[in-house]
Enzyme design. Sequence first.
Site, PDB file in Angstrom:
ATOM      1  N   GLY A  50      85.539  88.236  59.179  1.00 50.75           N
ATOM      2  CA  GLY A  50      84.090  88.299  58.788  1.00 50.75           C
ATOM      3  C   GLY A  50      84.147  88.177  57.418  1.00 50.75           C
ATOM      4  N   HIS A  51      83.014  87.992  56.753  1.00 48.84           N
ATOM      5  CA  HIS A  51      82.985  88.154  55.345  1.00 48.84           C
ATOM      6  C   HIS A  51      83.328  89.473  54.401  1.00 48.84           C
ATOM      7  CE1 HIS A  51      78.281  89.415  55.633  1.00 48.84           C
ATOM      8  NE2 HIS A  51      79.120  89.771  56.783  1.00 48.84           N
TER       9      HIS A  51
END
Lengths: 354, 354, 354
Positions: free
Chosen positions: B238-239
Amino acid sequence: MKLSEFAKITRSTIVSGPPDLEIIGVGSLETAREGEATFLASLKYAAKAASTQASAIILNEKDVIEREDLAILRAKDPYLAFARGLRAFHPEREAVAFRHASAVIDPTAIVDERTEMHAGVVIGAGCRIAAGVIIHPNTTVYAGSSIGESTVIHSNVSIRGNTEIGRNCILHNNVSIGADGFGFAKDEEKHWLKIPQTGRVVIEDDVEIGANSAVDRPAVGETRLKRGVKIDNLVQIGHACVIDEDALICAQTGLAGSSIVGKRVVLAGQVGVAGHLTIGDDVSVTGQSGVTKSIEPGRFVSGLPAIDNREWRRLSAAYHRLGDMVKTVRELEKRLAELQGPAGSSEADEARPK
Amino acid sequence: MKLSEFAKITRSTIVSGPPDLEIIGVGSLETAREGEATFLASLKYAAKAASTQASAIILNEKDVIEREDLAILRAKDPYLAFARGLRAFHPEREAVAFRHASAVIDPTAIVDERTEMHAGVVIGAGCRIAAGVIIHPNTTVYAGSSIGESTVIHSNVSIRGNTEIGRNCILHNNVSIGADGFGFAKDEEKHWLKIPQTGRVVIEDDVEIGANSAVDRPAVGETRLKRGVKIDNLVQIGHACVIDEDALICAQTGLAGSSIVGKRVVLAGQVGVAGHLTIGDDVSVTGQSGVTKSIEPGRFVSGLPAIDNREWRRLSAAYHRLGDMVKTVRELEKRLAELQGPAGSSEADEARPK
Amino acid sequence: MKLSEFAKITRSTIVSGPPDLEIIGVGSLETAREGEATFLASLKYAAKAASTQASAIILNEKDVIEREDLAILRAKDPYLAFARGLRAFHPEREAVAFRHASAVIDPTAIVDERTEMHAGVVIGAGCRIAAGVIIHPNTTVYAGSSIGESTVIHSNVSIRGNTEIGRNCILHNNVSIGADGFGFAKDEEKHWLKIPQTGRVVIEDDVEIGANSAVDRPAVGETRLKRGVKIDNLVQIGHACVIDEDALICAQTGLAGSSIVGKRVVLAGQVGVAGHLTIGDDVSVTGQSGVTKSIEPGRFVSGLPAIDNREWRRLSAAYHRLGDMVKTVRELEKRLAELQGPAGSSEADEARPK
């Protein structure tokens, strides 16, 4: 197609309705329109059968519905009959001889004339592509791979070198076949040393692989998907696994390396299978289970770690009463303490004068 | 290669066998043929060692096998020695200067001559591609990205803009680097308002990323995979996550945003990690676990939520005896009721004449 | 942009700071530099707010921070205000009229002039591509599909035939839309007979789909993602599912076929949803849960099988005390045995002379 022909194709028998009724297609209970045939898999859906617009319906050998305006057919397995009916109306398209100008085919590759090589397809050195193969746009086949008759490879698929794919297979979009297995050894400095993955992937006939799934090559030897294996989307098949005939693996399931999956095994969605296990023929594993030990043939298992499904359901039921059990045990403690009196131990209790 | 040289390369010592024995390759206990070397990782596989066709075998410093027809070598870690042997026989291919006519390279991109740009490769404006890089067919690199020396990008990969990739990395097929992180704010009408993902992804040297994995860019700042990180297939990063050096993440594991994964952490398959957590160095998480809190360095954890592995195994064992416990508690209730007599309460009991 | 304009755009009010302060960008508490604005979502991050380099900060309507050197703004939802600020500084790029020479567009396709068709894009027969659409390199659109205004399709995406995609959608890299649903009937020889997947996928306006996700077509009818649905990476949407408006589905979640997901439903990461279920509006499912039954609107559920979250937490807490309970029950057994005396039964006990 006449109803009589439809019955023949679907291996069902007409119970009511004119044999020369025109059947123009096949649909579900909800989508079928006038002229189309549908099927009732289970009386669970009887309400939908009551309102279907279809002109004919395939029932199993026992179910009864209250519709006299429909032709009624019976088959042992209405879902199978439906599949046959749908296949009759939607036959698989045959490949035509087609090679798009932008397809890049290595001069040493042997590609049958009666194949479709769409735009942006890249075929590496020494590949062999049999008659009837369709390769959709932007798919890449690395050197030394072979693809058998009438196999369909969808767009944006990658097939790494020396892969062998059989006949009548379907690979859906963005599939990766033959990428390196995940193999590393920890060196003296605790860095990961890559183990070259020099083996290959073999996919036998009649295999279907869903979108965005990955089948890895092993360090040595083969990863093999045998005849009739069906794999859903986003599935991970680790290096050196062998998946036996007619096994069915649902979406987002993952197998670590070197496991053997038996014939007709069904792995439901999001199952995990650890490495170096053997799952016997006809085993069924329910969704989200984690298989950590080998499983005997014919078993139906669930849970993490996966155990007998009946035992798992029993434990799960007990688990869901855990709150009650906590209360019961507290209650028991209290009652026992009262029985034993204020000193709270049986030794003390016995010492008390009676 | 002579056995003596093979011993040197694999950092093992010859116990028996002629130093000038010709070693022609390396294989597993099952696949190795005459002339090849193999290894025994554990006595678990002793039966296979008894029947291997290999001409030489690497054992650890203690194990003994009953084979006098094989050259025997010893190494501290036979698997590591095997990895070194396999690497010696399968050195990584060097890039040759090659640019396929159908590769589309923006005129503002700086691409070293000694790189391979295969068919259908697209390189955006301002990219910098260092010497030794191989980019396989149909891969797309958006504008402003850079790729370091000797990195290999397989086919059908997408690298979004402003990504920085280091040296000696391998990206397998259908990988997505730098797609938008999953960030939305709920507006007054309960619709999702997209948060622009304006950050970038940085991948340091010696990173490997498996097929069909995705590493997202963040709204602001960076997502970073540090030196030596190894990522398996179908993994979600994920970011704004930071994965520290030599961490190893197995297939189908997913990290939500902004988590920090320490050095040499091992996340087994299908693990989930919630957002904004810190997993300390050398942590190990077993398969299908769900990490919901930060974890101290060196811990070995399991379960959902992930807890100490020993405790998890203890609870899991208790869980699997839950059926017995339900019975025991029922039995206790019954016995206590009998002790307390028909009135069923200790107060009543005490009131009874003795 | 002046602070006063920034306040207007972010729908916040200035508490302190000069209205004509120049705001040059937006960042997180850590990344924002001088001249940039940031936000504080929760006092959890107060320490970071104390050291942020930003020149302005958006707080909610209650929080107080000890910084007099910053312009302070207030908004009901600072995260939403931040999103609006970031969007103001990073507006979405408009398509320019561009068709790369290597894009292969079927002559029967109707492609608006004001679209970007990048290198290696393939558009099949009869497709309709509206104004403002951007299709990044190496993406494949099969025949008969349509894409609405201002939708962005990233590279290496595959869109199968007869798919309908609305306006202002974003499809990230390596997405597969419209691949065959996973439908097979078992025939008399226990082989799997493929059920043709003749339906289609419809994606309405404002939908975003993350990298490497897959949305399957059904045997008959539609799979539909309604307006405003947001889907993360590596998600599986099975055949004939309907996802209602503004539902949000996190990474690695999978839905089997024919399920209906209500409006504004949130499925966290790695959730599994079985087939033929209905999840009511505004339901929220926590990570790694397995939904096996339909769920009433508004519920917050967890676990496998998914149950009410509060109950699940209560059971989970009880589970984590299972070791203690085992001890307590053993203790109770022992005390009861002592109470009952050596014969160990209450009958015997009563027979004992007192």
